[in-house]
Design a protein around this motif. Structure first.
Motif, PDB file in Angstrom:
ATOM      1  N   ALA A 103      55.578 -26.104  -9.689  1.00  0.00           N
ATOM      2  CA  ALA A 103      54.788 -25.050 -10.317  1.00  0.00           C
ATOM      3  C   ALA A 103      55.652 -24.108 -11.148  1.00  0.00           C
ATOM      4  O   ALA A 103      55.129 -23.145 -11.731  1.00  0.00           O
ATOM      5  CB  ALA A 103      54.042 -24.262  -9.237  1.00  0.00           C
ATOM      6  N   GLU A 159      54.182 -14.691  -8.158  1.00  0.00           N
ATOM      7  CA  GLU A 159      53.773 -15.652  -9.177  1.00  0.00           C
ATOM      8  C   GLU A 159      52.714 -16.620  -8.677  1.00  0.00           C
ATOM      9  O   GLU A 159      52.057 -17.302  -9.472  1.00  0.00           O
ATOM     10  CB  GLU A 159      54.997 -16.429  -9.673  1.00  0.00           C
ATOM     11  N   LEU A 160      52.562 -16.711  -7.372  1.00  0.00           N
ATOM     12  CA  LEU A 160      51.585 -17.628  -6.787  1.00  0.00           C
ATOM     13  C   LEU A 160      51.000 -16.967  -5.550  1.00  0.00           C
ATOM     14  O   LEU A 160      51.712 -16.290  -4.805  1.00  0.00           O
ATOM     15  CB  LEU A 160      52.254 -18.957  -6.441  1.00  0.00           C
ATOM     16  N   ARG A 201      49.310 -15.826 -11.582  1.00  0.00           N
ATOM     17  CA  ARG A 201      48.888 -16.867 -12.525  1.00  0.00           C
ATOM     18  C   ARG A 201      48.399 -18.119 -11.811  1.00  0.00           C
ATOM     19  O   ARG A 201      47.599 -18.875 -12.351  1.00  0.00           O
ATOM     20  CB  ARG A 201      50.037 -17.217 -13.470  1.00  0.00           C
ATOM     21  N   THR A 202      48.866 -18.341 -10.569  1.00  0.00           N
ATOM     22  CA  THR A 202      48.444 -19.510  -9.802  1.00  0.00           C
ATOM     23  C   THR A 202      47.875 -19.059  -8.467  1.00  0.00           C
ATOM     24  O   THR A 202      48.505 -18.271  -7.753  1.00  0.00           O
ATOM     25  CB  THR A 202      49.621 -20.479  -9.554  1.00  0.00           C
ATOM     26  N   VAL A 203      46.676 -19.546  -8.142  1.00  0.00           N
ATOM     27  CA  VAL A 203      46.050 -19.255  -6.854  1.00  0.00           C
ATOM     28  C   VAL A 203      45.736 -20.582  -6.177  1.00  0.00           C
ATOM     29  O   VAL A 203      45.090 -21.455  -6.762  1.00  0.00           O
ATOM     30  CB  VAL A 203      44.764 -18.431  -7.014  1.00  0.00           C
ATOM     31  N   VAL A 204      46.231 -20.757  -4.953  1.00  0.00           N
ATOM     32  CA  VAL A 204      45.982 -21.958  -4.160  1.00  0.00           C
ATOM     33  C   VAL A 204      45.077 -21.558  -3.009  1.00  0.00           C
ATOM     34  O   VAL A 204      45.414 -20.663  -2.233  1.00  0.00           O
ATOM     35  CB  VAL A 204      47.298 -22.571  -3.635  1.00  0.00           C
ATOM     36  N   ASP A 245      42.270 -26.707  -7.132  1.00  0.00           N
ATOM     37  CA  ASP A 245      43.104 -25.584  -6.695  1.00  0.00           C
ATOM     38  C   ASP A 245      43.144 -25.452  -5.180  1.00  0.00           C
ATOM     39  O   ASP A 245      43.605 -24.440  -4.653  1.00  0.00           O
ATOM     40  CB  ASP A 245      42.624 -24.273  -7.319  1.00  0.00           C
ATOM     41  N   TRP A 291      46.714 -29.434  -4.084  1.00  0.00           N
ATOM     42  CA  TRP A 291      47.881 -28.848  -4.741  1.00  0.00           C
ATOM     43  C   TRP A 291      49.187 -29.521  -4.314  1.00  0.00           C
ATOM     44  O   TRP A 291      50.098 -29.706  -5.115  1.00  0.00           O
ATOM     45  CB  TRP A 291      47.905 -27.346  -4.428  1.00  0.00           C
TER      46      TRP A 291
END
Length: 534
Positions: A65, A119-120, A140-143, A153, A158
Motif C-alpha cells: 500500500a 495513512e491507513l 487515504r486508505t480505509v480497511v 476494501d 485487502w
C-alpha cells in the motif's frame, strides 16, 4: 538455570531473553509451539503459527500500500484476534500502530488521525458512522474489519493476495512500535511514541533479579480486561505473547462474561483496573469457587481503596500485584508485590517499589530532590520510557528531563524505597481507569452559549473511583438546564468524560493573580482525606 531455549526449567517460569522485539516474539513461538493458541476471542482461536502467518500477510500488504518505515497505521475497533494480527503486522513492516479509543466522538478521532498523520485506518464496521463524519480527516486508505470478503476494501480481500512468508525487517529495540494518545492539561491529546523496548524492559528487570512479582508460567491463560488503546492493555498482551502463553481477549469488559471465561477457560492470570474488580465482586451469585484457577491478578490504572483490595483478596484467593506508571513510562515502573498485600499491613496504601534498575525520586517545585518522607512530584527513570510526544518537542522536554519522566503525581518515598501517591499535580481525574483532564471538558463546555465559565473537578465515587463534577457559571440572562449541557457535551466528547453532575455557582474562586482555585472547589468533596485520589 535456563535450558537451551531460555526457559527457566526449574520453576516453569517462562523467560526468553533473546527476544527483544515483537517480530522476534511471534516468529520464535510460531516455530517453538505452532499449534498453541496465541489468542482466544469470543469462541475463536488463533494459533501462534496462524498469528505469524497472518501478520506476515499484513506486513506485506502495508508495504504494497506504499507505507514506508515509520508510517502511522490507525486502528478504530474493539479488541479481537485481528487487533493483534495488525499489531504484529505493523511490527514486521516497521510501521507504527495508532490504536484509537473507540469511545471517542468523531471530532476527537479526527484530531488523532490528523495529528498522527495516519495513512491507513483499520475500521471495525460498527464504527462506520464515525468514518462518515470524518470527511477530509479520514486517511487515504480505509480497511474494513467485518466486511465480507467480496468487498474490495474488506480486511480479508485487502490481504488475500499477499504471501505469508516472513518479510525482511531491520527492527531494533529502539524502533517505534505504537503511538498511544493520552489527554493533557492543554485539552488536546498527545501522541506518546513507544518503542519495542517498552515491551521487554520490565520483564528483563524482573528476571535479572529472579523476582516473581509478575511472572509467566507454563500453561498460563491470561485474561486482558484493559483495552488495547491503553498502555496497560497493550503491555499486558505483549508480556504474555513474549512468554508464549495464551491470551484471552474481551472486545469490551463485562463482569458476567469475565467470570464465565475465568471458569470455563481456566484463566490463571488477569490484568484489570480497580473498577473492574468491584464489578466482579458485585456480579450476582459470584463465589470464590468461580475463581479457583486464578493464581495472580495484576491491577493498576487508578488508585485502589483498602476496603476494595481487602474484599478482593478474600474473594479471589490468589496473589495480587499492583502496578503504577504512565503511558509515558511505557506502563509499569513501580510494583507492590504479592508479599506486601497483607490486610491492615503498612504498605497497603503504597503504589509499590520500583523494579530493579528503575529509578524513583521526589522533587520540589524547583527541581531539587526531596528527602525521605517529604511530598513532592514523583519522577521515574526507566528504560521502558517513551521516545517522545509526537510532534511536540517542547512538551517532550517538559516531561522527559535528563532521562526522568515527570509524572505530575504528588507523593513521597519511604525509607524502604516504597512510593506512595497522595495527590495529583496535573489535576487529572481517573474514572474507572480512564484519565480525564478538566481543561478538555472546560474548553468544550464553555462553547455553549449559556455558559460563561466552567470548572471541572473529580469527586470520589464508590464504584468508579471518581466521577466528573462540573461547576458552571451561567451566561447573563441565560441559564441552561443540566440536560441541555449534557446533550451539548455528549455530541462532542466521549461518554466517560461527561459530568455526572452540573452545579451552578455565582462565580469561580480565584487567587489575586486570577488563577482558578480549583483545589478549593475540589476539597469540598475530599475534605481531610489523607489521599486525595480514590
Amino acid at each position: 538455570m535456563a535450558d537451551s531455549t531460555g526457559t527457566q526449567a526449574r520453576d516453569t517460569r517462562l523467560y526468553f531473553p533473546h527476544l527483544q522485539t515483537l517480530d522476534e516474539t511471534v516468529r520464535f513461538h510460531a516455530e517453538r509451539q505452532p499449534q498453541t493458541a496465541a489468542v482466544r476471542c469470543e469462541g475463536r482461536s488463533l494459533s501462534y503459527a496462524q498469528l505469524h502467518q497472518e501478520s506476515n500477510r499484513i506486513a506485506h500488504a502495508l508495504r504494497a500500500a506504499g507505507l514506508k518505515p515509520g508510517a502511522r497505521v490507525a486502528y478504530l475497533g474493539k479488541e479481537s484476534e485481528h487487533y493483534y494480527e495488525i499489531l504484529f503486522g505493523c511490527a514486521k513492516s516497521e510501521t507504527v500502530l495508532v490504536p484509537i479509543n473507540w469511545r471517542l466522538t468523531a471530532p476527537e478521532v479526527s484530531h488523532i488521525l490528523q495529528d498522527s498523520g495516519s495513512e491507513l485506518l483499520f475500521l471495525e464496521e460498527s464504527f462506520a458512522p464515525v468514518l462518515e463524519q470524518l470527511g477530509s480527516a479520514a486517511p487515504r486508505t480505509v480497511v474494513r474489519l467485518g466486511a465480507t470478503e467480496a468487498e474490495p476494501d474488506s480486511f480479508p480481500a485487502w490481504k488475500a493476495t499477499q504471501p505469508d512468508t516472513d518479510p525482511a525487517v531491520r527492527v531494533t529495540p529502539d524502533t517505534p512500535l505504537a503511538q498511544l494518545y493520552t489527554s493533557g492539561t492543554t485539552g488536546l491529546p498527545k501522541g506518546v511514541v513507544l518503542a519495542h523496548r517498552s515491551c521487554f524492559a520490565i520483564r528483563d528487570a524482573l528476571a535479572g533479579e529472579n523476582l516473581d512479582w509478575i511472572d509467566w508460567r507454563e500453561g498460563d491463560v491470561a485474561l486482558i480486561g484493559i483495552p488495547g488503546f491503553h498502555v496497560g492493555g497493550l503491555w499486558w498482551a505483549t508480556q504474555n505473547f513474549n512468554a508464549g502463553v495464551t491470551v484471552v481477549s474481551m472486545p469490551a469488559f463485562a463482569a458476567g462474561e469475565a467470570v464465565r471465561l475465568i471458569r470455563e477457560l481456566g484463566i490463571t492470570t488477569a490484568c484489570v483496573v480497580p473498577a473492574m474488580l468491584r464489578l466482579l465482586l458485585g456480579e450476582p451469585g459470584v463465589t470464590p469457587e468461580d475463581f479457583t484457577t486464578l493464581r495472580k491478578i495484576v491491577y493498576g490504572g487508578s488508585p485502589i481503596s483498602e476496603s476494595l483490595l481487602e474484599e478482593s483478596l478474600a474473594m479471589f484467593g490468589c496473589e495480587f500485584a499492583q502496578i503504577y506508571g504512565l503511558t509515558e513510562t511505557g506502563n509499569t515502573a513501580v510494583c507492590l508485590p504479592p508479599a506486601d498485600h497483607v490486610p491492615g499491613g503498612p504498605r497497603m496504601k503504597a503504589a509499590g517499589h520500583p523494579y530493579p534498575g528503575i529509578g524513583a525520586k521526589v522533587i520540589d517545585d524547583k527541581g531539587q530532590e526531596l528527602p525521605i518522607g517529604e511530598v513532592g512530584e514523583v519522577c521515574l527513570r526507566t528504560p521502558a520510557r517513551m521516545v517522545e510526544y509526537w510532534g511536540l518537542p517542547d512538551k517532550t522536554a517538559e516531561t522527559l528531563v535528563d532521562g526522568w519522566i515527570h509524572t505530575g503525581d504528588a507523593g513521597y518515598i519511604d525509607a524502604d524505597g516504597y512510593v506512595f501517591i497522595s495527590d495529583r499535580i496535573k489535576d487529572a481525574i481517573i474514572v474507572a481507569g480512564e484519565n480525564v483532564y478538566p481543561a478538555e471538558i472546560e474548553n468544550v463546555l464553555e462553547r455553549h452559549p449559556g455558559v460563561a465559565e466552567a470548572v471541572i473537578v473529580g469527586r470520589p465515587d464508590e464504584r468508579w473511583g471518581e466521577t466528573v463534577h462540573a461547576f458552571v457559571v451561567a451566561a447573563p440572562g441565560d441559564r441552561p438546564s443540566p440536560r441541555d449541557l449534557h446533550r451539548f457535551l455528549a455530541q462532542r466528547i466521549a461518554s466517560f468524560k461527561l459530568p455526572a453532575k452540573y452545579e451552578f455557582i455565582d462565580h469561580v474562586p480565584r487567587n489575586p493573580s486570577g488563577k482558578i482555585l480549583r483545589r478549593e472547589l475540589r476539597d469540598r468533596f475530599w475534605g481531610d482525606s489523607e489521599r486525595k485520589v480514590n
